[in-house]
Write an enzyme that holds these catalytic residues in place. Structure first.
Site, PDB file in Angstrom:
ATOM      1  N   ASP A  13      41.725 -26.765  21.405  1.00 28.18           N
ATOM      2  CA  ASP A  13      40.288 -26.934  21.636  1.00 28.18           C
ATOM      3  C   ASP A  13      39.997 -26.754  23.126  1.00 28.18           C
ATOM      4  O   ASP A  13      40.862 -27.036  23.974  1.00 28.18           O
ATOM      5  CB  ASP A  13      39.900 -28.348  21.169  1.00 28.18           C
ATOM      6  CG  ASP A  13      38.465 -28.716  21.498  1.00 28.18           C
ATOM      7  OD1 ASP A  13      37.567 -27.867  21.295  1.00 28.18           O
ATOM      8  OD2 ASP A  13      38.232 -29.852  21.953  1.00 28.18           O
ATOM      9  N   ASP A  15      36.571 -27.614  24.993  1.00 21.58           N
ATOM     10  CA  ASP A  15      35.714 -28.577  25.696  1.00 21.58           C
ATOM     11  C   ASP A  15      36.259 -29.994  25.598  1.00 21.58           C
ATOM     12  O   ASP A  15      36.511 -30.509  24.508  1.00 21.58           O
ATOM     13  CB  ASP A  15      34.286 -28.501  25.146  1.00 21.58           C
ATOM     14  CG  ASP A  15      33.653 -27.156  25.471  1.00 21.58           C
ATOM     15  OD1 ASP A  15      33.889 -26.657  26.581  1.00 21.58           O
ATOM     16  OD2 ASP A  15      32.945 -26.601  24.608  1.00 21.58           O
TER      17      ASP A  15
HETATM   18 MG   LIG Z   1      36.328 -30.741  22.356  1.00 19.95          MG
END
Ligand SMILES: [Mg+2]
Length: 202
Positions: A13, A15
């Site tokens: 992932d 962010d």
């Molecule tokens: Mg995230």
């Protein structure tokens, strides 16, 4: 004929894990809402109600979507956000160990920004010299295969766990209620957890 061993795939992932999204968003949010940066607390939950953001139904101008659009359009947030310390360096180390890095991000959740979101994301990854084989923009993260994942959003972590997949929890205030199983507080800890998972897999 022998088939070559399949590489170990690490689903990453962006962010809150590789990109310091909240750190970059905070001064922009303060300015957008006419506040001082230190008025916005560092302990927050998903959707950022502690920063004064309202549900979209309660008023678009004060919603997360409106802030996100402003941040990407006026501040190029996804190109200019700082990196989480050691993230890019550790991904380069893991890549040299033979880890196949597969970026899995749900960055297309606000309409009208897709071109900028994709372009700014690719530019950011290039500027920070992040090695990756695949770049997946996807809401349903379970649709993407990996041997091990890393995420910070409770919704995704719980979905991975419910499906029997292993996911490193990258520590931040939004996920502290999820226990300490496979929790990493920094990228040195991520490195060790990935290396251990590779050894488990053989
Ligand atoms: Mg995230």
């Amino acid at each position: 004929m022998t088939t070559p061993a399949r590489k170990f795939i690490f689903g990453v992932d962006l962010d809150g894990v590789v990109v310091d999204f909240y750190g970059a968003l905070k001064p922009i949010a303060a300015e957008y809402f006419g506040k001082k940066t230190d008025e916005l607390p560092d302990t927050f939950s998903y959707g950022l109600p502690e920063w004064g953001l309202l549900d979209r139904k309660a008023g678009y101008d004060l919603s997360y979507d409106a802030l996100h659009k402003h941040a990407v359009n006026q501040h190029e947030l996804l190109r200019t956000a700082p990196a989480i310390p050691q993230a890019a360096y550790t991904l380069r180390r893991l890549s040299r160990l033979g880890v196949h890095i597969r970026i899995i991000t749900h960055r297309l959740y606000v309409g009208g920004l897709h071109n900028k979101s994709v372009t700014q994301t690719a530019d950011w990854l290039e500027a920070h010299d992040v090695p990756y084989r695949d770049l997946c923009f996807v809401e349903d993260k379970l649709s993407i295969n990996a041997d091990l994942y890393i995420d910070d959003a409770p919704k995704n972590i719980l979905a991975y766990r419910a499906d029997g997949r292993r996911c490193i929890v990258f520590d931040n205030p939004t996920n502290r209620a999820l226990g300490n199983d496979l929790r990493a507080r920094n990228w040195d800890e991520v490195h060790d957890l990935v290396a251990a998972a590779m050894t488990d897999k053989g």
